[in-house]
Structure formats: C-alpha cells, structure tokens
Design a protein around this motif. Structure first.
Motif, short mmCIF file in Angstrom:
data_model
loop_
_atom_site.label_atom_id
_atom_site.label_comp_id
_atom_site.label_asym_id
_atom_site.label_seq_id
_atom_site.Cartn_x
_atom_site.Cartn_y
_atom_site.Cartn_z
N THR A 102 -7.03 23.72 34.25
CA THR A 102 -7.55 22.37 34.45
C THR A 102 -9.08 22.41 34.57
N ASN A 103 -9.66 21.27 34.39
CA ASN A 103 -11.08 21.06 34.63
C ASN A 103 -11.49 21.50 36.02
N GLU A 104 -10.64 21.18 36.99
CA GLU A 104 -10.95 21.49 38.38
C GLU A 104 -11.02 23.00 38.57
N GLN A 105 -10.03 23.71 38.01
CA GLN A 105 -10.05 25.17 38.10
C GLN A 105 -11.35 25.73 37.52
N ALA A 106 -11.72 25.17 36.34
CA ALA A 106 -12.90 25.69 35.66
C ALA A 106 -14.16 25.44 36.49
N ARG A 107 -14.22 24.27 37.11
CA ARG A 107 -15.38 23.97 37.96
C ARG A 107 -15.44 24.94 39.14
N PHE A 108 -14.26 25.21 39.71
CA PHE A 108 -14.23 26.14 40.84
C PHE A 108 -14.73 27.52 40.40
N ILE A 109 -14.27 27.95 39.25
CA ILE A 109 -14.67 29.29 38.77
C ILE A 109 -16.18 29.31 38.51
N HIS A 110 -16.70 28.20 38.01
CA HIS A 110 -18.14 28.11 37.75
C HIS A 110 -18.93 28.29 39.05
N LEU A 111 -18.54 27.55 40.06
CA LEU A 111 -19.25 27.63 41.33
C LEU A 111 -19.03 29.00 41.97
N PHE A 112 -17.82 29.52 41.79
CA PHE A 112 -17.49 30.85 42.29
C PHE A 112 -18.42 31.89 41.66
N SER A 113 -18.74 31.70 40.38
CA SER A 113 -19.63 32.64 39.69
C SER A 113 -21.03 32.60 40.31
N ILE A 114 -21.48 31.40 40.68
CA ILE A 114 -22.80 31.30 41.31
C ILE A 114 -22.77 31.96 42.70
N LEU A 115 -21.66 31.69 43.39
CA LEU A 115 -21.47 32.34 44.70
C LEU A 115 -21.59 33.86 44.56
N MET A 116 -21.04 34.38 43.47
CA MET A 116 -21.00 35.83 43.30
C MET A 116 -22.40 36.45 43.14
N ILE A 117 -23.36 35.67 42.60
CA ILE A 117 -24.71 36.25 42.54
C ILE A 117 -25.54 35.87 43.76
N TRP A 118 -25.06 34.87 44.48
CA TRP A 118 -25.80 34.34 45.64
C TRP A 118 -25.68 35.30 46.82
N ILE A 119 -24.46 35.80 47.03
CA ILE A 119 -24.21 36.64 48.21
C ILE A 119 -24.59 38.10 47.93
N GLU A 120 -24.63 38.85 49.01
CA GLU A 120 -24.91 40.29 48.92
C GLU A 120 -23.86 40.99 48.06
N ASP A 121 -24.20 42.13 47.56
CA ASP A 121 -23.17 42.88 46.86
C ASP A 121 -23.32 44.37 47.11
N SER A 122 -22.41 45.13 46.54
CA SER A 122 -22.46 46.56 46.70
C SER A 122 -22.24 47.19 45.34
N LYS A 123 -23.04 48.24 45.08
CA LYS A 123 -22.88 48.91 43.79
C LYS A 123 -21.83 50.01 43.85
N ALA A 124 -21.29 50.26 45.04
CA ALA A 124 -20.35 51.37 45.20
C ALA A 124 -19.06 51.10 44.42
N LYS A 125 -18.60 52.15 43.77
CA LYS A 125 -17.33 52.12 43.05
C LYS A 125 -16.21 51.62 43.95
N GLU A 126 -16.28 52.04 45.17
CA GLU A 126 -15.19 51.78 46.11
C GLU A 126 -15.00 50.28 46.34
N ALA A 127 -16.11 49.59 46.38
CA ALA A 127 -16.03 48.14 46.62
C ALA A 127 -15.17 47.48 45.54
N ILE A 128 -15.39 47.93 44.31
CA ILE A 128 -14.62 47.35 43.21
C ILE A 128 -13.16 47.76 43.31
#
Lengths: 759, 759
Positions: free
Chosen positions: B303-329
C-alpha cells in the motif's frame, strides 16, 4: 444567337455576369542608363525561362513580359501584377530600368538588337523569321494583353435558360465568339481612350526619318499602320470556332503565317492547348485582347480603372446586338487603325457611335447594380469622348514636345517605378497583408519561377510547384520537410528541455509546476539561486519575473502568482546570464545568428536624443506594427523613463559616439536593433546549435542560446552556453534586413530545401 | 561518519532529505482456476522478456514480476505500479489469475514446476542450479522489492556542508552504506508490521507435512528460516563498498554463490552495471530492500501507507547512530528471523527498541515538517506495536483458519483484483487523467514491452523507445511519421478543400468569406441550394446553421452573423445529405469506419424510457465527462424535448423493438451510440478515403465522408460521397469500444507504424 440581355434580366443573373476569369500580360523593354535598349542578358535572378510561369521574354532578350495567373477578380489580378512588377524591378541590373512606353527608347542598329537567348532553338528560329518579315524594331513594341472569360457558373446558368444550344461548351463558345466579334467592331473606342503611344523615337524607323511621328503625334503609333500587325491578307472569321481554326491553319499552310501564334488579331480565341485545332474539341477557354498600349502613368502599364472599364466593356459586347459578317470585323479593324492615327486632340471620327455605346454601358451598369467605381470610369470615358484632351494620348502629347523630352519623361517614369519597388525591399506589393517572412518567400519563389498558389492569404498558406513536384508552405517555414511531432516538442518547453537534456545539452535547471501550492513549497530549491519564473507557454513575454539574485520568499510567491495568471502550468528555471543569440537552423546547418540590442541612438555631440531618434526612424527598414523588419523607436513613457535613469531627457545632446538606450528590453518590436553574428560567432556554438536540431527532429528552427562570450570556444568542461528555447515558427525577415552586419536571405534557403532540383 | 542529523538541521535540508528516487518490484505467481500453479506459458500478449523493461518472469515461467521505472516520488512509483498491474491482470488467460500471497498456492510435484522458458540458455541454467540448491518450491515465494536512493541534490548539499569526504561519490556511498547497515539492524520492525505470510500451503513442503505452518501461524514464513535465503555462511560486510564487493566476489569464487546475483541480502547495494565490481567505480546508485511480503489486501502487494512508512524509515536509518561492526548486522538479521517466527498475536520481543525507533521517527517527521499522511502511518505503526492484532499477519490469521480457507481467500482476492482491472478496459490506472486514446496507447506500449517515458502527462506527451530507436507521440496519434504541414493543411478547412478538390475528390461546393458584407452579397450564389453556414475553424459545432432547402435572404444573413460570432472567417457550403462516417486512415490504409447514432433506447414493451435509459447507462463503457468511451444518456431538457416531439415522456413505455431517440445530434458526448462499419462499408469508399490522405501528405487522419448508401459502389459518374473534413487529431478510443460491431485497437496500429521491427 440567344438574347443574352433578356436571359440575364429574366433569370436575375446580374451578379453572375460580372464574374469571370481575368489575366494580364505586360511587356516592357529593359534600357540602360542612357535610355538605350539593354544588350545584356535576361537577369539571372529571374530564373529559367524554360519554365518560368510569370516572367518571360517575348521577342528580344531585353523584352520582359509579366504574366499573371488566371484569377477570379480584377482585384486578385492586380495583386499579382503588382507583385510581379516588384520582382521584375528588383531583379534588373542597377544600371538598367524598364522603359515605360509602348514604343521603344533608343534602338541600336537592327543587327545589334538581341533576339531571345534561350536554349530552345525553335524559339530562336521562329523569332528570326519574324525579324526578317516584320523587322526587329517593330517586335520591340510593347503592350498589355488582357485575358478574359465569363465564369463557368454564368455560362452554366445561361445554358440552363436557353434552348438553342445542346451543350454548355456550345454556349460558352457562342458567348465568347460574340464577345470577340463585337470587341473587334468597337475596339476603336479603347484606342481612343487609352491609346498612349503618340510618337516613336526616330531610331525606331529604319529609313524614312522625316516620318518620325514626333512632328505629328497620333493616338497610338502601335495601333496605327506603323504598328506591328499581320499583313492585310490575314483575315480570319469569328462566326464559328471551326472557321476561326480553319482560317488560321490555312494561313499557316499557305505560308502567310509561319506558325499559328503569328496571328496577331486584336482578339484571339484561346483554348487549353497550344495547338489551335484543340479549340474545336475543348472550346474557347478565354479571349485575349491585345490592343492596349502601355499606360506610362502607371507602374503596371495599366490602371485599375482601365481594367474595370474593359471588364464592363466586355459585358457590353455580349449585351448588344452583333453581326457575324466578316465585313463588320474588317470595318471595326479599320476604324481602330483610323482612330489610332488621329490627332490626339481631335474629336473622334466615331463620336456618335462611341457616345451611344457609353450610354448603353451606363444603362447596363445600373441594371447590374455594379459598384460605384464602375460608374466613375464610364463617366470619365464620356468626359474624354467629349474632350479629347483628357485622353492618355493627349496628356502625353501635352507633356512631351521633343525627342529629348520623350527620353527624359521615359527615364523619369521608368526610374521612378524602379525606385518605388526598391525602397521597401521587404514588401511585396499586392501581398503586403501577409507576414513579412511569407512576403519574402513569395518574392523569392516568383523570382525563381516556382509556380505559386496562395491557398489562404490570411493563414500565410502557399502551394509551390515545379513541374509535378508540389510543396505546401505555411508561415514561410512550415513544410512537409518537418515532422508533426517536432512542432509539439518545441511547443512544450518542458518536453524540449527534457529531450535536449537527455542528449547532453546544457539546459537551465528547473522544474514545472501545476499548482501554486506545489510551486510555493519548492521555494527551498531556488532560494539561493538566480531564477526566472515564467508561464509554460510563452505569450509575448507576459508573466515573466527574473531574480538575478536569490529571491525572497514573498517575492518568489508573487512571481508565481503572476506567472499562473498566464497559464495553468509554470516553469521555475535557473536564470542564465550572458548575451542571447538566435541561431536559425535549416536542414542541419546554422544559416544565421542574430543578436538583438535594445532601442538606442548614437550621439554626435550636436543633435538631441529626439533628433537622433527621428533620424534613425527615417530608415525605410523601420516601420510600425510589424509592417517592416525594424520598428520605429517611440517617444513613450518607457523610453522617457529609460532616458531618465541614464540622466537624460529627449532634449539632451549626447556626446559624439555615446550610445544612449531608450529601452531595457531588446525586442525588435520596441525599436531594438538587430545585429548579424553569423560569421562572428565561434564555430563551436554553431556546431552545437545544429546538433540540437537532431533530437528535436526538426529541419527548420530558431534556437536561442545564452552565451557569455561568443569568441571563446565551447568545451565539454566549460560549455559556455545555455539553451533556453527552440522555436517552431522562427521569423526570417529579421535576419534578412539587419541594423548591422550582413542580411541573410533564409527564405531562399527554404526554397532550396524544398526544391533542390532548382538550385 | 559525519553527523547527518546536524548537517540537515543546520543547513535546512529538511525538504531535500525527503527527495529521492524510488522503485518497486512486485512478484506474483499465476495460478489456474483451481488455485494450482499455472503450467502454461508466459502470456504472449506481454511481449518478449528478452527486452521487456516492466514485466518479467523471475524463477518460474509462472512467476510474473512487475518492475517500475525509477521515479522521483512515491506517487509516481504507484502510478506505474497501478498501470503495470492493469496490464498484467488484463494479459493473463481467462482461466488464470495472480495469486495474492507471498507463499504459493497449490504446487505440483517439484519436477512439474516449470522454470522460465526463455531463449537465453544461461538464464535457464542459472535457475536450474538454484533449483537444485534451494529446491524449486522455495523459489516460488514472491515478494516486494523496494528500491531507494537519496536525491542527487541532497547528496550534493551534504557534500557541500561536510569536510570528511573528498567527493560527492564518497558521500553518496557513505549515506547509502549507513542506510543499508541500519536497515539490516532494524529490519525486524518492518517484518513485525508488514509480515503477511503467516502460513504456507502444505504442498509447499517437500516432505515433512506435519510442519505445515497453518497449525502454528507465524508473522512471515518467508522471512523465517523456512523462507528463501542464502546459507548462513554467506556473510557480507557493509562497512565499505570495496568490502561488500570483495566479499561477494569471494563467495562466488569459492562456489558458495553460483553468481553474484545469488546474494540475497535484505539490503543489496546496487550500481549502474550488472557486474558488482562496477560499484567500486560508479559508487552506489541505490539500495534494494528485499524483505517485504506481498500484502494480500492490496492489489499491488503493497500500500501507499507502507511505502510512506518505509520512506520515513529510510531517513530514520541515516538520522540515527550506526555501527560498522559485522556483528550489528548479524544481530539485526537474527532479530528479523526471530520476529518472522513469532506468533502473530504475540507482543514483539523487541518492543522497547521498536517503540524508541518509532518515537524517534515521529520526532524526525516533526523536524522535517512532513505531510500529515506520514504522521498517520507512524501512529498506525505505534498502535500495531502496542497491539499485535493490528499487524497484517494477525489480521490474516484471524481471517484464515483452514487450508480450504487459505485457498478461498487467495482466490477471492486474486480474482477480485483481476476483475477490477478488467471492468473498465479503457482505463489505465495511474494514468487515468490522460486522454483515453493516450491511455490505450500507453497500455499497449507497456504490454508490448516498449520503454515509455511520460514526458508531459497533461500534454499527452510520451517518449517511446525500443533499443536505440526513439519515437515521440502526442495525443496518441501525433508522431514523427507525419509532416508538419499536413497538420496545418487539415487545420485549415479551405486549404483542405482546395487540395482535395484539385485532386478530383468530391468536396462540397462553397466559398470562404472574411466579412459579413462580402458574404451577404454572395446570397445570390446560394439562394436555390441546400447550404450550411459555419465558422472556418470548428469549435465544438458552435455557430453552424443548416438550410436543407433554399434559404430566405433574411435567414441566410442571420446565419452569417451567427457564424461570424465564432470566427473572423466563415464558410458557406453546399449541404450534403446522407449518413456521416468517420474513416480512420493509418499509413495509407483504412483501419476503421465508424458511424455515430444519436442517443437512443430500444423498447421492450415493458420498461419505461427512464428505465431503459438507466439500464443502458449501466454499461461500464458509459461514463461521464469523457472519462469513458461512451457517455451516459442524460435526463435533461433537450432529451425531454426530443421525446416530446416523438409523443413520449420519460415515463412512456415504448413497444418492443421500437427505437426511441433522446437526441437529434449524433455526438458520442451526448450519449450517442457508435457502430463499427469497417467490414460493412463498400470497399470503393475505403479506397477513396485512403487515397485522400495522399495529397494531404498525412499518415494518420480521420476523414469524414457523407455517404447516402454505403452498400452502393462509388463510380466516377456517381461518386456517392462528399468529403467534408479531414481531422488531424482523430480520436481512437471511440473505435476501440463500440456500441455495435467489432472494436478496433488502433493504438496498436500506431505502435506498429512506429516500431515495425517489433511486429
């Protein structure tokens, strides 16, 4: 013969009888600066006489002949005659002009008179035979032929309302035979009124110089026994088409005429084909009246008034009784010759007959409820019949009293007509209502000898034809060479940009918006840039706002609102700085580059701005309302304000060499200058512009580039240009006549694209 | 890694970060009437998979895959997905439909499952290897891939405001690596919310049938260990592009993967080229997210709603801290598998982490001032996290409690989606704002596999491409195959008539007038005839007067005045009596002949006129405001009056078989019927119509002929027709869907004309 008069009256054919098909042929010799017959070749600009439908030569290489195509009103015929005259006048060499009299100017020795120099050796041989028989000098007499037929509709209606004839063709033959017969009977009155060859130059006469008519002026040397006629044993019957054909064929068979066309009757019956016996099958198409001298007081050799009179005279000729007897025609021919030889100031020997005819003509005019202009010409004719001094011959005789004077008047009129035609080289008389580019194309086509049909004058729609090759042109640049979709691509700025961008060309970055909300929300994309806000469809520059520096949000929104007033979609684009150039592309090549400069004058330290403007506006290339390639500079508020910003008024006196601007915008329509850059522009930009036409799929287009430095080459790293528009209807006249630099005759390139076989 | 959050905030990139490029791929298997995997070939209507850009097959011949082209907004992406769904649904056989679940319907024995039947044997061999490794049945699991990248503009702005990286490419790589890493870490929340494969049909399992998940539903069989994944020794680093490439290449070298594309990470890094090492050179173009189950409650699988959520989720993913460690993935992947295996009604094991993420998402949404729809989807997600019964998996589990029910619901939804797509075959969802002919052409192009770019939707402007062959089309019929001038010829009725007449075609006799005076004076020409007076340019039939018998002078003049109100030029023409037919010509051939009949109903002796109209209006081909090929009949004044003239009201009951008219005019737009005459029309008229296109120089045109008797041949003596118009923008949809006779799919003929190499 049926009673035409009654048929017309009873069946209310008064409007119908006035309809017809008209044509005019006008001869005239080229003379040099000393009023001597030009010995030069037929102007090369006038194309090839082997097919030229409008401008031919008759006997001599120097004898030009204009031929109008058949038209359904005299108005149309005169449009063509005007246009052809312009073409002819602008095509003759600078040290030659067209002699305005029927009788030639100074002729050289007979052997020096050049016969036409055409490839067709039969044509040359025919003329050589004529030269031998009649003398070359007589062949140089020029005149007007007037072709006429009643309309098909009228003939059909007459057929419907009579019982004597079985076919429309028979009725048509009868009507036109009667016209020819009566015309021959009463032709003298036309010679009386319009005879305009009272004398000939002494060089016209082979031997007997004391006979020079200057000592004894007549009405028409040309129509007199001294003119150019068949010998007296050439007698042809006009009672039936078959007799007319037989008689001429007989004369040729007997060797009295060398060819059928050597028959010079003052009224010739014409069919569809060249061979005269075709008349028996196709019937008469039209009648050719050949007795008219050139009217030297008209640049066309004949006035509208004369033509109207002849038209009404033709109706008179079928209206009145006639006679099929040979003698009637013979008598008419003699009366004409007699009239031609009369003293121009003498009362006509046939005054009584003339007056009766003119009164009958008045009655017909009332019956037919013709326009007032027709009544005027009858009144004038009546006045001239009463008072011979009002005839053309008399007026000329009054003005000219010596050989010297004859040549002087001829020169004055001839050079004046040429000057008039050359003064506004962008105008084609007769078609001056068309757009300038169309006038230029029409001119070029007529000059080249391409057959032209004006399909729709208001719509700038022409049909061009050479042999069986037909082309249609609208606005002088829209042709079958271009694709339908290329028009729509260029018509849509967004699509044009997308396509050019996809092919790697440098277009301004930007976006299209369909709503104010959407556009307002996109402010963040443009706030730190130079932008232009404009309606998607251009409409004379309305609704455009430019922000050379980052726009404020308020101002940006206002600009959007202004643009949305003009269109339902708008564009916001990066504003490219630099100079704008128009590249005119034809068939993959840049044919012209133009830069437009705002209205300006250059000071001379002496004159005021007002005087400088007035001086600049004197240029015949400057006109008003798009009727000239450049516009006159106005003395309006915008101009005053622009001056004020530079610290000037109209009464200021700028220093010598100083440029003072009257406008900020560079439009030609507000008095701007046009400067040709075709040769100056760096070739890399020309190369680029020509390549842009490829993805647009267009042969003829005007591409606008912004180039900061036209001398610096474009490189992949530093393109040095932005393409802002591709135009599907690019003007051509502005390239032809420029303020500075070389004019580019693009309409000729269009013709060459359409008819490569002719170039 | 730079602090993206701060860069966005400080530099006001809130709008910019929302920009991106989106794409969706949707798989789905064809099943037969009995919910069994279809064993038939890929639908022939769907063109050739060797180049089809939009509709492909994945593993199996029965597994259809829709691929949207990259677009710059989710709105555009969904338009494409809608359109491609319509194309797919209308192209499958009548006894098949598309299974709406990720997990397959009834599967046959493994060996019977057909691998793709394509010419490229490498493709077949690759799939055979996969079949051997993973089992054919797992390959039939379908899902959604969501492709995303941040916009170039955003990346460039981030580059401008950081100091860590030397190139835009590096910044782009970093942004998208971070996106992929965090996505893999937190993907579980998407599976929690949108997992929609709670169970699989028992035929999915090769041996161990008691493990059928129906007895123990989960959130997503597909994302669980029972789904289709690489083996656990497939581990790839996401810390640097080079590592990602090396690791995959290493896996292929070691034979753990047969090809690079066998790497099934939930987030794949994608470049421009197929070979993965190109990523090192070109950088990451976009990231492909692969974990989404088909949402069976949407015909599109998402649905459109799902796609919008995924879009915002993608922005969230670059907004927050992350870890380069293999383990995190690794941890993220395990969380996802764990979530997938949870009971749909159980609270998430990672509830706390999920809630923190969703709250952060809300904060970001506020920061970015996103549209309210975005807030709604976050609210829904929070509610679903709180209450697992609101997740897709739970909803499905509630609805389905048996194998029988599973197949029934799948059938119900699958056939319903097909039915919806087929109900209005003239509409292309997503592009329903375009003109009908353009929708049909777009449909046909998408079906055939021609690459389409909608250059300007409002302007009906398409770019079509097959390999390097590009064509542009406007209004579905304006192409590069037609000449520019042909448009202008047809646009000008006088010019069209002159040209057709000059070539011997039978046009109505008539004349054009530019002024009322001129036209009034010509009354004498028309007074005894049947005439039509009309403005030169048609404008929806305004300003037309018809005199079937000789008009009175007063009436004639009034008609002239009415016509002159609509245009500056008018035509007075002979009125031709007979029936009007539209001949659609394409490339010299008549492709369709149509006759239009005024709005009418046929009595049944039982129902009232009102009821008959209502019944007729039920036809899905009838709509309003030109949004359907036929218009609904209205109950207006004109209709009432027309009835009255026949002695009826809306409440009359016409006899059985009686035709009652509601209108006198035959326009489709006022409820008229369209009747196809293509095969019935006498061939002589078709021959004539196709020959008319030649002098007009046109490939695509609609020519209107008046023919009194379409069964009687046209002869030179009795032509039996009058040509009244040639149209440069002929509608095509009205030929495709007719009231009576056979519909003609002219848009396909247009495509064949443009791309003969494809037909």
């Amino acid at each position: 013969m049926m009673n035409i008069k009654d048929i017309i009256k009873v069946n209310k054919l008064e409007k119908s009888v006035l309809e017809g098909t008209f044509g005019i042929e006008k001869e005239g010799i080229r003379v040099d600066d000393n009023q001597k017959l030009a010995l030069t070749d037929h102007p090369e600009l006038l194309g090839d006489r082997s097919y030229h439908p409008y401008i031919q030569t008759d006997f001599s290489e120097a004898q030009l002949e204009l031929v109008t195509p058949p038209e359904h009103s005299l108005k149309e015929t005169f449009k063509w005659l005007n246009a052809l005259n312009d073409v002819m006048q602008r095509s003759v060499e600078s040290d030659e002009y067209i002699w305005p009299f029927s009788m030639p100017a100074c002729l050289p020795e007979t052997e020096q008179i050049p016969i036409v120099r055409v490839r067709d050796q039969k044509e040359v041989a025919y003329r050589e035979k004529l030269a031998e028989k009649y003398g070359k000098k007589k062949q140089l007499i020029s005149g007007i032929h007037y072709n006429f037929s009643f309309s098909e509709q009228f003939v059909k209606k007459v057929f419907d309302h009579q019982t004597e004839y079985d076919s429309i063709k028979e009725v048509k033959n009868e009507l036109h035979l009667k016209l020819a017969r009566n015309f021959l009977r009463y032709q003298w009155i036309l010679t009386y009124l319009y005879g305009a060859a009272p004398f000939a130059h002494h060089s016209f006469f082979e031997q007997d110089k004391e006979e020079t008519p200057l000592t004894k002026p007549v009405r028409s040397v040309r129509n007199s026994s001294m003119g150019y006629h068949n010998s007296t044993d050439v007698i042809v019957r006009y009672d039936e088409v078959a007799h007319y054909v037989t008689d001429i064929e007989q004369l040729v068979a007997e060797g009295i005429l060398s060819e059928e066309r050597e028959f010079y009757g003052a009224a010739r019956l014409r069919g569809n084909a060249k061979k005269i016996d075709q008349l028996n099958h196709t019937g008469i198409e039209y009648v050719e009246f050949r007795l008219f001298d050139l009217n030297p007081y008209s640049k066309l050799g004949i006035t509208n008034e004369q033509a109207r009179f002849i038209h009404l005279f033709s109706i008179l000729m079928i209206w009145i009784e006639d006679s099929k007897a040979k003698e009637a025609i013979k008598e008419g021919t003699e009366k004409n010759e007699q009239t031609a030889s009369e003293d121009p100031f003498a009362k006509s020997a046939y005054y009584q007959e003339g007056m009766e005819l003119l009164q009958e003509m008045q009655a017909i005019a009332s019956e037919l409820k013709v326009e007032s202009e027709y009544f005027e010409v009858i009144d004038q004719a009546i006045a001239a019949l009463e008072d011979p001094s009002q005839t053309l011959a008399a007026r000329l005789t009054q003005q000219i009293d010596s050989v010297d004077q004859y040549l002087k008047v001829g020169r004055k009129l001839g050079t004046q007509y040429k000057q008039e035609a050359k003064e506004k080289p962008y105008l084609l008389n007769g078609f001056e209502g068309m757009e300038m580019s169309s006038q230029l194309l029409l001119f070029d086509a007529l000059q080249k000898g391409i057959t032209v049909e004006v399909l729709d004058e208001n719509d700038q729609f022409l049909k061009l034809q050479y042999k069986s090759h037909e082309e249609y042109v609208k606005n002088a640049n829209m042709t079958a060479k271009d694709t339908y979709i290329s028009h729509w691509i260029m018509e849509n700025k967004t699509v044009t940009k997308k396509i050019l961008k996809s092919k790697g060309f440098n277009v301004p970055d930007g976006e299209e918006f369909q709503s104010l909300e959407e556009a307002t929300a996109a402010y963040y994309k443009f706030k730190n840039r130079s932008v232009v806000v404009k309606p998607k469809s251009t409409n004379y520059g309305l609704g455009i706002s430019i922000f050379k520096n980052s726009p404020q949000e308020e101002d940006f929104k206002e600009a959007l609102e202004i643009a949305f007033k003009e269109d339902t979609a708008i564009l916001v684009e990066e504003f490219a700085t630099g100079t704008e150039y128009r590249f005119f592309i034809l068939d993959g090549k840049v044919k012209a580059v133009l830069h437009r400069v705002p209205a300006n004058v250059k000071g001379d330290g002496r004159q005021t701005v007002r005087e400088l403007i007035e001086q600049k506006n004197m240029d015949p290339l400057r006109g008003t309302n798009h009727r000239a390639p450049l516009e006159k500079i106005k003395f309006g508020n915008v101009e005053a304000l622009t001056l004020k910003e530079q610290g000037y008024t109209f009464d200021s006196v700028p220093e010598s060499g100083e440029i003072v601007y009257l406008r900020e915008n560079s439009n030609i329509s507000t008095g701007g200058d046009s400067i040709d850059y075709t040769d100056k522009m760096h070739s890399s930009y020309k190369e680029l512009a020509s390549r842009m036409a490829v993805p647009l799929g267009v042969k003829v287009t005007g591409i606008d580039l912004i180039i900061p430095d036209y001398t610096k080459p474009s490189t992949p790293e530093d393109p040095g240009y932005t393409v802002i528009e591709a135009n599907f209807n690019p003007a051509m006249h502005m390239h032809a006549f420029v303020t500075e630099g070389k004019g580019r005759r693009l309409t000729r390139d269009i013709l060459e694209m359409l008819f490569p076989e002719l170039y």
